[in-house]
Design a protein around this motif. Structure first.
Motif, PDB file in Angstrom:
ATOM      1  N   GLY A 133       0.812  -1.207   0.000  1.00  0.00           N
ATOM      2  CA  GLY A 133       0.000   0.000   0.000  1.00  0.00           C
ATOM      3  C   GLY A 133       0.851   1.264   0.000  1.00  0.00           C
ATOM      4  O   GLY A 133       0.580   2.214  -0.748  1.00  0.00           O
ATOM      5  N   GLY A 273      -1.921   5.207   1.807  1.00  0.00           N
ATOM      6  CA  GLY A 273      -1.464   3.880   1.394  1.00  0.00           C
ATOM      7  C   GLY A 273      -0.911   3.091   2.567  1.00  0.00           C
ATOM      8  O   GLY A 273      -1.195   1.905   2.733  1.00  0.00           O
ATOM      9  N   ASP A 277      -2.391  -0.396   4.511  1.00  0.00           N
ATOM     10  CA  ASP A 277      -1.654  -1.617   4.854  1.00  0.00           C
ATOM     11  C   ASP A 277      -2.028  -2.113   6.246  1.00  0.00           C
ATOM     12  O   ASP A 277      -1.968  -3.309   6.533  1.00  0.00           O
ATOM     13  CB  ASP A 277      -0.138  -1.357   4.796  1.00  0.00           C
ATOM     14  CG  ASP A 277       0.381  -1.214   3.370  1.00  0.00           C
ATOM     15  OD1 ASP A 277      -0.245  -1.777   2.455  1.00  0.00           O
ATOM     16  OD2 ASP A 277       1.404  -0.538   3.182  1.00  0.00           O
ATOM     17  N   GLN A 281      -7.143  -2.011   2.576  1.00  0.00           N
ATOM     18  CA  GLN A 281      -7.284  -1.081   1.461  1.00  0.00           C
ATOM     19  C   GLN A 281      -8.750  -0.846   1.105  1.00  0.00           C
ATOM     20  O   GLN A 281      -9.109   0.222   0.603  1.00  0.00           O
ATOM     21  CB  GLN A 281      -6.519  -1.615   0.240  1.00  0.00           C
ATOM     22  CG  GLN A 281      -5.028  -1.784   0.447  1.00  0.00           C
ATOM     23  CD  GLN A 281      -4.310  -0.471   0.674  1.00  0.00           C
ATOM     24  OE1 GLN A 281      -4.826   0.603   0.388  1.00  0.00           O
ATOM     25  NE2 GLN A 281      -3.084  -0.550   1.200  1.00  0.00           N
ATOM     26  N   SER A 325      -5.046   2.609  -3.435  1.00  0.00           N
ATOM     27  CA  SER A 325      -5.839   1.483  -2.944  1.00  0.00           C
ATOM     28  C   SER A 325      -6.295   0.597  -4.093  1.00  0.00           C
ATOM     29  O   SER A 325      -6.268  -0.635  -3.992  1.00  0.00           O
ATOM     30  CB  SER A 325      -7.054   1.991  -2.166  1.00  0.00           C
ATOM     31  OG  SER A 325      -6.655   2.700  -1.014  1.00  0.00           O
TER      32      SER A 325
END
Length: 401
Positions: A133, A273, A277, A281, A325
């Motif tokens: 991510g 991002g 994780d 997502q 995502s």
């Protein structure tokens, strides 16, 4: 520094330069067409939309082909093919002296493009899964920031050096990015194993990926993100002119309005991002979809340029969480050996949004209240897409091949 981090840094620079080069002409294109002899405001808006969209028409058609070749011969090869090719074509645009020549070169540029999906696929193969991510968010921030900051850079350079030299500068930057990638990016790719895989046509690959219910929903999100971001773009210079009046700073102000969400996007993408994780997502994707839809509403209600700038800044925060995502989830649901093809299809939907957005925005603006109506329409579409995405992504996960 770990190898995947070196790849990430170099590919971020490449993503930024490629996407900024594609969008840099936006703030001055209507004004440039005036210099070429066009006087009718509606004709200028239509031609600006067609020229801008021409790049994405051919990109939409070509990306799946390049994606299939990347899965067989390697992502870095496709990366360099695209980067050096676009550097040449972008430089040639500086010699165009008619709208038709600009349109033709933009279409050639779209045909040879493919830097973004190759970079994403290469990064997805080299980054650790627990950092996917963050890696996708950071990489995507380069591409999206280039898309959004390109107009600002173009508007500023139009003030300082004129229109044509911008194309020469862009070509030189793309060439530099490609040289850096050739020297510093390393790829772990088993070409023998890849070429021993059965050949799958573009249509067969699309049909195979389409059977995974999450992927069509993710592709649709990519399309609507680009549609929503770019549908008002060709109208922004005229909207800024209506809000602020005709001034010598008009190209710069138009570029700032078109790109201010890029600043917030660069900040938000890696942070969201990384958060994805940790918490998933899917959650980040749905929250940002709804938030982006709400963020369009203030843009339809502004009464001056500075209100518009603030509204678009907050809009960029939510956009920053969407594409990273999407890319991380595409990697999660795509069978092994088809990653480049999946990302190329996603890039085709992105190109479709880039292509249709300005054309539809310019056309519909005549019937739905101008650019303000376009903002409202984008909000409605993003709300609807959030409903579809929730239904698709909360279903049981598809087993990876």
């Amino acid at each position: 520094m770990e190898r995947w981090k070196i790849n990430l840094a170099v590919l971020w620079i490449g993503q930024f330069l490629v996407m900024s080069g594609m969008t840099m002409i936006m703030p001055f294109l209507p004004l440039y067409l005036q210099d070429l002899g066009m006087t009718n405001e509606h004709e200028i808006a239509i031609w600006a939309s067609i020229i801008f969209a021409g790049n994405f028409v051919t990109s939409f058609l070509a990306q799946p082909i390049w994606g299939g070749l990347a899965d067989r011969y390697g992502r870095k090869v496709m990366l360099l093919r695209s980067g050096f090719g676009m550097a040449v074509v972008m430089t040639l645009m500086g010699f165009a002296d008619s709208a038709w020549q600009l349109l033709l070169l933009r279409m050639v540029n779209g045909t040879i493009s493919g830097f973004a999906p190759a970079a994403i696929a290469l990064m997805s193969a080299s980054a650790p899964r627990e950092r996917m991510g963050f890696a996708m968010g950071t990489l995507q921030s380069g591409g999206v920031a280039g898309t959004i900051l390109g107009p600002l850079m173009g508007g500023a350079m139009a003030e300082w050096i004129g229109y044509r030299p911008i194309f020469y500068v862009t070509g030189a930057l793309l060439f530099t990015a490609s040289v850096l990638a050739s020297l510093l990016v390393k790829e772990s790719f088993n070409k023998t194993k890849a070429q021993n895989q059965p050949r799958v046509s573009v249509l067969a690959g699309l049909k195979q990926l389409g059977k995974i219910p999450q992927l069509p929903a993710l592709f649709s999100i990519t399309f609507l993100i680009q549609f929503a971001v770019l549908s008002p773009m060709t109208l922004i210079p005229l909207f800024v002119q209506d809000l602020h009046g005709k001034t010598d700073m008009l190209p710069l102000l138009a570029g700032l309005v078109g790109s201010v969400n890029g600043f917030s996007n660069v900040i938000a993408s890696p942070l969201l991002g990384r958060l994805g994780d940790k918490i998933g997502q899917q959650r980040i994707l749905l929250v940002c979809l709804i938030g982006a839809a709400f963020a369009f509403i203030p843009q339809a209600l502004v009464s001056n340029v500075w209100q518009l700038i603030v509204a678009r800044f907050f809009f960029g925060m939510f956009i920053g969480g969407l594409l990273p995502s999407v890319n991380a989830l595409i990697r999660q649901y795509t069978p092994e050996g088809m990653e480049s093809r999946a990302y190329s299809f996603n890039t085709s939907t992105l190109s479709l949004g880039n292509m249709i957005g300005p054309l539809v925005g310019t056309t519909l603006s005549m019937w739905i209240g101008g650019i303000r109506g376009i903002f409202v329409l984008a909000a409605v579409l993003l709300f609807a897409n959030a409903i579809w995405a929730r239904k698709a992504l909360v279903a049981p996960k598809t087993e990876r091949a």
